[in-house]
Design a protein around this motif. Structure first.
Motif, PDB file in Angstrom:
ATOM      1  N   GLU A 247       0.815  -1.219   0.000  1.00  0.00           N
ATOM      2  CA  GLU A 247       0.000   0.000   0.000  1.00  0.00           C
ATOM      3  C   GLU A 247       0.845   1.264   0.000  1.00  0.00           C
ATOM      4  O   GLU A 247       0.469   2.269  -0.616  1.00  0.00           O
ATOM      5  CB  GLU A 247      -0.910   0.005   1.230  1.00  0.00           C
ATOM      6  N   HIS A 248       1.987   1.233   0.685  1.00  0.00           N
ATOM      7  CA  HIS A 248       2.719   2.466   0.960  1.00  0.00           C
ATOM      8  C   HIS A 248       4.088   2.515   0.296  1.00  0.00           C
ATOM      9  O   HIS A 248       5.001   3.147   0.826  1.00  0.00           O
ATOM     10  CB  HIS A 248       2.885   2.636   2.473  1.00  0.00           C
ATOM     11  N   ASP A 249       4.238   1.887  -0.848  1.00  0.00           N
ATOM     12  CA  ASP A 249       5.496   1.967  -1.582  1.00  0.00           C
ATOM     13  C   ASP A 249       5.451   3.220  -2.458  1.00  0.00           C
ATOM     14  O   ASP A 249       4.690   3.270  -3.427  1.00  0.00           O
ATOM     15  CB  ASP A 249       5.682   0.718  -2.447  1.00  0.00           C
ATOM     16  N   PRO A 250       6.273   4.247  -2.163  1.00  0.00           N
ATOM     17  CA  PRO A 250       6.194   5.472  -2.958  1.00  0.00           C
ATOM     18  C   PRO A 250       6.685   5.302  -4.384  1.00  0.00           C
ATOM     19  O   PRO A 250       6.372   6.124  -5.246  1.00  0.00           O
ATOM     20  CB  PRO A 250       7.093   6.445  -2.180  1.00  0.00           C
ATOM     21  N   LEU A 251       7.434   4.232  -4.648  1.00  0.00           N
ATOM     22  CA  LEU A 251       7.942   3.989  -5.999  1.00  0.00           C
ATOM     23  C   LEU A 251       6.874   3.405  -6.915  1.00  0.00           C
ATOM     24  O   LEU A 251       6.861   3.688  -8.116  1.00  0.00           O
ATOM     25  CB  LEU A 251       9.136   3.031  -5.955  1.00  0.00           C
ATOM     26  N   PHE A 252       6.005   2.570  -6.348  1.00  0.00           N
ATOM     27  CA  PHE A 252       5.085   1.789  -7.174  1.00  0.00           C
ATOM     28  C   PHE A 252       3.655   1.922  -6.652  1.00  0.00           C
ATOM     29  O   PHE A 252       3.177   1.082  -5.897  1.00  0.00           O
ATOM     30  CB  PHE A 252       5.531   0.320  -7.203  1.00  0.00           C
ATOM     31  N   PRO A 253       2.961   2.992  -7.045  1.00  0.00           N
ATOM     32  CA  PRO A 253       1.571   3.176  -6.598  1.00  0.00           C
ATOM     33  C   PRO A 253       0.688   2.042  -7.095  1.00  0.00           C
ATOM     34  O   PRO A 253       0.955   1.421  -8.131  1.00  0.00           O
ATOM     35  CB  PRO A 253       1.184   4.513  -7.230  1.00  0.00           C
ATOM     36  N   ARG A 254      -0.364   1.793  -6.363  1.00  0.00           N
ATOM     37  CA  ARG A 254      -1.220   0.645  -6.682  1.00  0.00           C
ATOM     38  C   ARG A 254      -1.868   0.755  -8.061  1.00  0.00           C
ATOM     39  O   ARG A 254      -2.176  -0.268  -8.684  1.00  0.00           O
ATOM     40  CB  ARG A 254      -2.293   0.486  -5.609  1.00  0.00           C
ATOM     41  N   GLU A 255      -2.080   1.971  -8.540  1.00  0.00           N
ATOM     42  CA  GLU A 255      -2.696   2.083  -9.863  1.00  0.00           C
ATOM     43  C   GLU A 255      -1.806   1.507 -10.959  1.00  0.00           C
ATOM     44  O   GLU A 255      -2.285   1.201 -12.051  1.00  0.00           O
ATOM     45  CB  GLU A 255      -3.069   3.533 -10.174  1.00  0.00           C
ATOM     46  N   TRP A 256      -0.517   1.336 -10.689  1.00  0.00           N
ATOM     47  CA  TRP A 256       0.374   0.735 -11.673  1.00  0.00           C
ATOM     48  C   TRP A 256       0.207  -0.786 -11.768  1.00  0.00           C
ATOM     49  O   TRP A 256       0.854  -1.429 -12.582  1.00  0.00           O
ATOM     50  CB  TRP A 256       1.826   1.071 -11.347  1.00  0.00           C
ATOM     51  N   SER A 257      -0.668  -1.342 -10.970  1.00  0.00           N
ATOM     52  CA  SER A 257      -0.938  -2.783 -11.049  1.00  0.00           C
ATOM     53  C   SER A 257      -2.014  -3.106 -12.082  1.00  0.00           C
ATOM     54  O   SER A 257      -2.378  -4.271 -12.251  1.00  0.00           O
ATOM     55  CB  SER A 257      -1.379  -3.302  -9.687  1.00  0.00           C
TER      56      SER A 257
END
Length: 299
Positions: A247-257
């Motif tokens: 949830e809280h990875d600033p590199l890989f926001p969830r919308e990139w999934s």
């Protein structure tokens, strides 16, 4: 739960591949599992995951090229630290140990390496369990918000990075502490003793440069995403894959999934609430459970 502490020297060095000898630990008995760490870390990233697996699985945890206790040729150039060469070394280790097809886990650099290995040698991989990076970011990586986070990949390709950090354990500790704090979830506090251990390793002359050769080889997310091409359906990665997305990875926001199905033919996406970038450390129980599920499904 078994304890695992690779603060001691690695149990063994693998046979050389391209002159590199991976340092690795080999623990437990049962179905084979190989775990691949990220930057800025080493094989100790999986210390809590291994403790949950070694009672029922044979778990092999290497230091990748450029990390930890792995030996490297003095004249190795950046290209020898990219995803393909990293995967070659892991293939060599799997074949040397006679592990046969394994369940392969990884995050960060280890995730890219695991995906590359699964593409190039699907006969050696029963299933994947990874957290970002994954393909699918595409040109979104060039947005202003993303570039605020990915500045370090550009910095790592400059000679200035070597001048400011390499060979200086104090500078290395300050630098690494930024990422362990900024990339982790709100409930995670970096362990001072672990940062001291990492800084001692990354602060050795040449060690920091070796670790960032991944980026100098063009293997980082920015370079890979800009050049990304959506494969034909028949060319999607076919190995069954679990993606654990924090949830809280600033590199890989969830919308990139949202585009995983365009790159994987058999993918199970799971969101991890409250967790940052360092999934094997921040969510060791969830990572181990995903590994065990894939072990059982592929038995």
């Amino acid at each position: 739960m078994r304890t695992y502490s690779p603060t001691r020297p690695a149990a063994a060095l693998a046979d050389p591949v391209d002159g590199f000898r991976l340092a690795y630990d080999d623990l437990g008995d049962g179905d084979p599992v190989v775990l691949l760490h990220g930057w800025p870390g080493d094989r100790h990233d999986f210390r809590d995951v291994v403790g949950r697996l070694a009672g029922s699985c044979r778990v092999v945890v290497p230091d990748l090229r450029g990390f930890g206790a792995t030996e490297r040729p003095a004249d190795a150039g950046p290209a020898e630290f990219a995803a393909g060469p990293q995967a070659r070394s892991v293939v060599g280790l799997i074949e040397q140990l006679g592990l046969g097809p394994v369940v392969l886990g990884g995050y960060d650099v280890g995730s890219r390496t695991a995906q590359e290995l699964a593409r190039s040698r699907p006969d050696l991989v029963r299933a994947l369990v990874v957290s970002p990076p994954t393909p699918g970011a595409g040109p979104r990586v060039l947005s202003a918000a993303a570039q605020e986070q990915f500045w370090y990949q550009h910095f790592h390709r400059l000679a200035l990075a070597e001048h400011l950090v390499d060979g200086d354990p104090v500078a290395a500790r300050r630098y690494l502490a930024h990422f362990w704090s900024h990339w982790s979830g709100p409930g995670f506090t970096p362990d001072d003793a672990e940062l001291d251990r990492l800084a001692a390793g990354y602060g050795r002359p040449g060690a920091f440069v070796a670790s960032v050769n991944w980026y100098r080889a063009g293997a980082g997310t920015v370079a890979r995403s800009v050049a990304e091409q959506v494969p034909a359906p028949a060319d999607r990665l076919a190995v069954p894959t679990t993606v654990l997305w924090p949830e809280h990875d600033p590199l890989f926001p969830r919308e990139w999934s949202d585009r995983l199905d365009a790159f994987f033919s058999d993918v199970d996406l799971r969101f991890l609430d409250g967790v940052g970038h360092f999934v094997p450390i921040e969510a060791a129980a969830e990572f181990a459970a995903a590994i065990l599920t894939r072990v059982q499904e592929s038995a």
